[in-house]
Design a protein around this motif. Structure first.
Motif, PDB file in Angstrom:
ATOM      1  N   GLY A 296      -5.504  -3.423   9.310  1.00 49.02           N
ATOM      2  CA  GLY A 296      -4.744  -2.656   8.319  1.00 49.02           C
ATOM      3  C   GLY A 296      -4.389  -3.434   7.079  1.00 49.02           C
ATOM      4  O   GLY A 296      -4.165  -2.844   6.010  1.00 49.02           O
ATOM      5  N   VAL A 297      -4.295  -4.753   7.178  1.00 45.71           N
ATOM      6  CA  VAL A 297      -3.975  -5.561   5.994  1.00 45.71           C
ATOM      7  C   VAL A 297      -5.158  -5.499   5.031  1.00 45.71           C
ATOM      8  O   VAL A 297      -6.303  -5.708   5.431  1.00 45.71           O
ATOM      9  N   PRO A 298      -4.911  -5.195   3.748  1.00 43.26           N
ATOM     10  CA  PRO A 298      -6.016  -5.130   2.784  1.00 43.26           C
ATOM     11  C   PRO A 298      -6.779  -6.447   2.717  1.00 43.26           C
ATOM     12  O   PRO A 298      -6.180  -7.525   2.771  1.00 43.26           O
ATOM     13  N   PRO A 334       1.250  -9.460  10.188  1.00 40.33           N
ATOM     14  CA  PRO A 334       1.204  -9.061   8.778  1.00 40.33           C
ATOM     15  C   PRO A 334       2.286  -9.756   7.945  1.00 40.33           C
ATOM     16  O   PRO A 334       2.047 -10.102   6.780  1.00 40.33           O
ATOM     17  N   TYR A 338       1.568 -12.362   4.527  1.00 44.48           N
ATOM     18  CA  TYR A 338       2.121 -12.257   3.175  1.00 44.48           C
ATOM     19  C   TYR A 338       3.096 -13.377   2.846  1.00 44.48           C
ATOM     20  O   TYR A 338       3.101 -13.890   1.723  1.00 44.48           O
ATOM     21  N   ALA A 356      -3.189  -3.771  -4.999  1.00 44.82           N
ATOM     22  CA  ALA A 356      -3.531  -3.282  -3.655  1.00 44.82           C
ATOM     23  C   ALA A 356      -2.617  -3.908  -2.607  1.00 44.82           C
ATOM     24  O   ALA A 356      -2.144  -3.224  -1.682  1.00 44.82           O
ATOM     25  N   HIS A 357      -2.354  -5.199  -2.741  1.00 42.09           N
ATOM     26  CA  HIS A 357      -1.504  -5.880  -1.763  1.00 42.09           C
ATOM     27  C   HIS A 357      -0.047  -5.429  -1.896  1.00 42.09           C
ATOM     28  O   HIS A 357       0.643  -5.240  -0.876  1.00 42.09           O
ATOM     29  N   LYS A 359       0.965  -2.528  -2.928  1.00 43.58           N
ATOM     30  CA  LYS A 359       1.040  -1.175  -2.380  1.00 43.58           C
ATOM     31  C   LYS A 359       1.161  -1.220  -0.861  1.00 43.58           C
ATOM     32  O   LYS A 359       1.914  -0.445  -0.258  1.00 43.58           O
ATOM     33  N   TYR A 360       0.396  -2.115  -0.222  1.00 47.39           N
ATOM     34  CA  TYR A 360       0.478  -2.252   1.234  1.00 47.39           C
ATOM     35  C   TYR A 360       1.872  -2.718   1.648  1.00 47.39           C
ATOM     36  O   TYR A 360       2.447  -2.185   2.609  1.00 47.39           O
ATOM     37  N   ASP A 363       4.266   0.361   1.090  1.00 49.28           N
ATOM     38  CA  ASP A 363       4.083   1.566   1.901  1.00 49.28           C
ATOM     39  C   ASP A 363       3.948   1.298   3.402  1.00 49.28           C
ATOM     40  O   ASP A 363       4.239   2.185   4.208  1.00 49.28           O
ATOM     41  N   LYS A 364       3.504   0.089   3.776  1.00 47.58           N
ATOM     42  CA  LYS A 364       3.229  -0.197   5.182  1.00 47.58           C
ATOM     43  C   LYS A 364       4.086  -1.321   5.749  1.00 47.58           C
ATOM     44  O   LYS A 364       4.727  -1.158   6.791  1.00 47.58           O
TER      45      LYS A 364
END
Length: 455
Positions: A296-298, A334, A338, A356-357, A359-360, A363-364
């Motif tokens: 799931g991690v971009p 995760p 990060y 993109a990171h 946003k993850y 949102d996640k």
């Protein structure tokens, strides 16, 4: 006959045609010395693997001991297919005694067989085939597969694979391994069609005992190691991703059979079969740290981070979890991805990758940590202390540099550069920025500053 000039009493005189004087003539042996008592006579000496090795150089004077040799089984000159089959038929007769000895001493049969064959270790008498890729004559950019016959030294027996009994059970794995062009036991040479099945079955079975097979994971690993050792890049680019995962899954399912040793770990890491986060298939032996990226991690520009840190990030593949654990890869969360890597080196990413990171994270990651206040606070603290936004002039800023454009007083009193740039002006982004430090309430200092500006 004389004790000072002993002769070999054996029907296998034909495998040493240039040493015939050392053998009793076949007709004499059959007609006179055909019983067991005759074999014990002091004028005769035992013909075994050691004796064969001692005199083999006279017969195979064109072969260089210790090296793989290309050959043609249908040659008239030795070694040819018939001669190889006779050699293994002879060795099979010795093997019968070895099996009986092993049973009596409870010693491994394979250990006894290897000991028996040791005198022949440098001689290329194991028949094999291998598939090679050669440029096509009509298209320089295309390759064509050719099968060539080779003879392999006994000491490299485990470089050869035997897929007998494996094709039906492990078809996809066998197909994947065959695409690598590894040497494969040439059973056709050992199967002499002109003689009864029982006459060649023992020699065929013996040869199968010493080569690699899917029944013994360590032997397959040895075969792959031989190939890599002879040419580090020989396996690169020959397989599709699915084939690589099939091979790795075999070792995953058999990890308990592999010794937890440096050799096993080292060889497994050399295999150029591991799916990286950026889509390549890579080997891992030159990297000290290997991390499994959580699902799931971009993966955007993780290859950039790899080059920056000399850390390899692999995609999480559940079917390979036991193998990754066996190889002691770092299974990171995760939050760790990060807090330890991406946000620490955020400036190495392009603008699109950074977005993109983030946003993850928005949102996640943050919603997933709500049940674990320690992880949530860790992520928030990292975001608050990191310069993750660039102004329109390209300057890096923390979220705390910006003020909330939804605050009417800020909107009336501050310049546009003090508000978040695009695309961080949307409702979703402003909620996120407020969590990580963006100023959204007036402080006493703001009142003083704005009062002076109005006055």
């Amino acid at each position: 006959f004389s004790e000072s000039d002993q002769k070999f009493l054996s029907p296998y005189h034909d495998i040493l045609p240039k040493s015939k004087k050392m053998f009793v003539h076949e007709q004499v042996m059959v007609n006179i010395f055909h019983d067991a008592r005759s074999r014990q006579a002091p004028v005769f000496k035992h013909f075994d693997a050691h004796a064969l090795a001692l005199h083999l150089s006279d017969t195979l004077d064109t072969l260089t001991p210790g090296y793989l040799e290309e050959w043609c089984p249908s040659n008239t000159e030795l070694p040819n297919g018939l001669w190889i089959s006779r050699v293994w038929s002879f060795l099979a007769t010795i093997w019968q005694g070895v099996v009986n000895d092993a049973n009596r001493t409870h010693e491994s049969t394979l250990t006894r067989i290897r000991s028996m064959l040791k005198p022949l270790s440098n001689w290329s008498i194991l028949p094999a085939t291998r598939t090679v890729l050669l440029p096509r004559s009509d298209d320089a950019n295309a390759c064509e597969e050719f099968t060539k016959n080779i003879l392999v030294p006994v000491k490299f027996a485990e470089s050869i694979l035997d897929f007998t009994d494996s094709v039906q059970v492990s078809g996809p794995l066998v197909n994947a391994l065959r695409r690598l062009g590894l040497p494969e036991l040439n059973s056709d040479v050992l199967r002499i069609t002109s003689v009864p099945f029982s006459a060649w079955m023992d020699s065929y079975f013996l040869a199968r005992q010493v080569v690699a097979s899917l029944k013994t994971p360590a032997s397959l690993l040895t075969s792959l190691d031989y190939e890599i050792s002879s040419n580090l890049h020989s396996l690169v680019g020959r397989l599709r991703r699915d084939d690589c995962v099939i091979i790795l899954k075999y070792f995953n399912d058999n990890a308990y059979c592999l010794q937890d040793s440096f050799v096993s770990n080292s060889t497994l890491k050399k295999l150029p079969f591991y799916p990286s986060t950026h889509g390549d298939l890579i080997s891992l032996h030159q990297h000290e740290q290997v991390c499994v990226l959580p699902d799931g991690v971009p993966t955007n520009e993780m290859d950039v981070l790899q080059r920056e840190l000399d850390v390899v990030f692999l995609k999480a593949i559940p079917s390979l979890s036991s193998l990754y654990q066996f190889l002691a890869f770092d299974s990171i969360s995760p939050v760790d991805v990060y807090c330890k890597f991406i946000l620490v080196h955020f400036k190495a990413f392009s603008k699109d990758a950074r977005l993109a990171h983030l946003k993850y994270v928005r949102d996640k990651l943050l919603p997933s940590t709500s049940a674990n206040k320690e992880d949530e606070q860790r992520v928030l603290n990292m975001l608050r202390s990191s310069e993750i936004i660039t102004t329109e002039e390209g300057e890096w800023k923390k979220a705390s540099y910006f003020c909330d454009p939804c605050n009417d007083i800020f909107k009336a009193m501050l310049l546009g550069e003090q508000f978040p740039p695009e695309p961080f002006k949307s409702k979703e982004w402003l909620l996120f920025l407020r969590k990580i430090g963006m100023v959204y309430e007036l402080s006493p200092d703001h009142f003083k500053k704005f009062a002076k500006e109005i006055a």
